[in-house]
Design an enzyme around this catalytic site. Structure first.
Site, PDB file in Angstrom:
ATOM      1  N   ASP A   3       0.745  -1.359  -0.060  1.00  0.00           N
ATOM      2  CA  ASP A   3      -0.006  -0.024  -0.051  1.00  0.00           C
ATOM      3  C   ASP A   3       0.744   1.459   0.055  1.00  0.00           C
ATOM      4  O   ASP A   3       2.032   1.099   0.062  1.00  0.00           O
ATOM      5  CB  ASP A   3      -0.816  -0.068   1.144  1.00  0.00           C
ATOM      6  N   ASP A  33     -10.498   3.223  -3.132  1.00  0.00           N
ATOM      7  CA  ASP A  33     -10.962   1.952  -2.718  1.00  0.00           C
ATOM      8  C   ASP A  33     -12.501   1.592  -2.924  1.00  0.00           C
ATOM      9  O   ASP A  33     -13.333   2.387  -2.695  1.00  0.00           O
ATOM     10  CB  ASP A  33     -10.951   1.767  -1.030  1.00  0.00           C
TER      11      ASP A  33
END
Ligand SMILES: *[C@@H]1O[C@H](CO)[C@@H](O)[C@H](O)[C@H]1NC(C)=O
Ligand SMILES: *[C@@H]1O[C@H](CO)[C@@H](O)[C@H](O)[C@H]1NC(C)=O
Length: 402
Positions: free
Chosen positions: A155, A215
């Site tokens: 990430d 997301d």
């Protein structure tokens, strides 16, 4: 045909990360969208991020037919770590929630014939606030290899995204040096897209897949927003897609709370059109048969896994109907999707010349419905489709050249 496929793979590999992995979009299961950062194993033992959750999901992937359908990776997302590294500076899992340790979990998953993925972050911390890999690239890459990790999702929280262009290749270098072949999933463009044009050719060279955008959430709005964003192809990321190099619009939310059955089919269909990784994030213990059937649909998965690995593109958007088309094998064939985003309550009656969907050869095409396998007909370029598509639904077709 075999020679054709291997030639295409070689051509694709010249611009993709050369680790021999993810030659078709990776398929698997990931905890984040459905189970988030639930660390409360005392009160919610069946749903917290723990070794039990991943073991149980691995069991269901095998026993419920997902493995046979092609799903292979069982991946941990954020919140698996202990808040501190150990005395030697090594990453360690939370000891209460992963009492057997990560190596034992990897072994369990490997014994089922599945592969094991893990999550970390290129910055100082993960998005959830656990230790990140910054300053520890070599040590952490080696730790993953020692544990038997097959897939690393890295990430991009807690670091300036301008550093990505050097940081992601650097971590990839240390992954390569371990000698263990691990799929490399980057969040490199996801944090850049808002304020700069990501360097997609470079991203495709260093990562097997990469999150481009925000997301996914458990709603049709979120799915539709992602499809619209990917349809715009800003920065031409569709051009770098191919074996070993995939744009990642995020997880499948099929089987969760937010989508109707038509919407679940639409997500599956559009992820197939985009040559997207098929990473489920749902509770496989409590899934409805309709959702399971969508996730395991052979016709749709075959489009997604087409060996050429071409990403579909938007042909047009008009009156709430968006047409996508994607080349598939055998050469000259196409997959096409009429996505109807209208919410008016009645199916859209679509009559459209077949050339719009890419059926341009005078040899003609045998067209089937991807979901049912039902033969729709034999079509010449002068013919028209006559279809009904449900509100917030899709018609996904396979047109095999005659
Ligand atoms: C490391 O990189 C080389 C050169 O690109 C490649 O041939 C090799 O397969 C890679 N090894 C691993 C473990 O990824
Ligand atoms: C993307 O492709 C279009 C048309 O092929 C071109 O006009 C545009 O400059 C390209 N953009 C980038 C960022 O490469």
């Amino acid at each position: 045909m075999l020679r054709l496929i291997s030639l295409i793979c070689m051509l694709g590999a010249s611009q993709a990360l050369d680790n021999g992995l993810a030659l078709t979009p990776p398929m698997g299961w990931l905890s984040w969208e459905r189970f988030r950062c639930n660390t409360d194993c005392k009160n919610d033992p069946d749903n917290c991020i723990s070794e039990n959750l991943f073991k149980t999901m691995a069991d269901h992937i095998v026993s419920e037919g997902y493995k046979d359908a092609g799903y292979e990776y069982v991946n941990i997302d954020d919140c698996w770590l202990s808040h501190e590294r150990d005395a030697q500076g090594r990453l360690q899992a939370d000891p209460d929630r992963f009492p057997s340790g990560i190596k034992a979990l990897a072994d369990y998953i490997h014994d089922k014939g599945l592969k094991f993925g893990i999550y970390e972050d290129i910055g100082t911390h993960t998005c959830g606030g656990y230790p990140g890999v910054e300053y520890y690239f070599q040590q952490d890459a080696q730790q993953f290899a020692d544990w038997g990790v097959d897939f690393v999702k890295l990430d991009g929280c807690y670091i300036d995204s301008k550093e990505f262009d050097t940081a992601y290749p650097a971590f990839g270098h240390w992954m390569n040096k371990t000698g263990r072949h691990m799929v490399y999933s980057c969040s490199w463009p996801a944090y850049q897209s808002g304020h700069m044009t990501p360097d997609y050719p470079s991203i495709a060279k260093y990562c097997n897949l990469w999150r481009n955008y925000g997301d996914i959430q458990d709603s049709w709005d979120s799915v539709q927003d992602i499809i619209t964003w990917f349809g715009k192809d800003a920065g031409n990321f569709s051009a770098v897609t191919g074996p070993g190099a995939w744009n990642d619009p995020d997880m499948l939310i099929i089987g969760d709370y937010g989508l109707s059955i038509d919407q679940q089919k639409a997500q599956m269909a559009m992820w197939a059109m985009m040559a997207a990784p098929l990473i489920m994030s749902t509770d496989l213990r409590n899934i409805r048969p309709e959702s399971k059937a969508i996730l395991q649909n052979k016709g749709v998965i075959a489009i997604n896994q087409d060996p050429m690995g071409k990403m579909g593109k938007v042909v047009y958007t008009q009156s709430n109907v968006q047409l996508w088309s994607r080349p598939i094998l055998p050469e000259g064939s196409v997959a096409f999707a009429y996505l109807y985003t209208g919410t008016g309550g009645t199916p859209s009656h679509i009559q459209d010349v077949v050339t719009n969907a890419g059926l341009t050869s005078s040899r003609g095409y045998n067209v089937t419905c991807a979901f049912t396998g039902k033969h729709i007909g034999y079509f010449k370029p002068t013919d028209k489709f006559d279809l009904h598509v449900d509100p917030t639904g899709v018609f996904l077709g396979i047109a095999k050249i005659f």
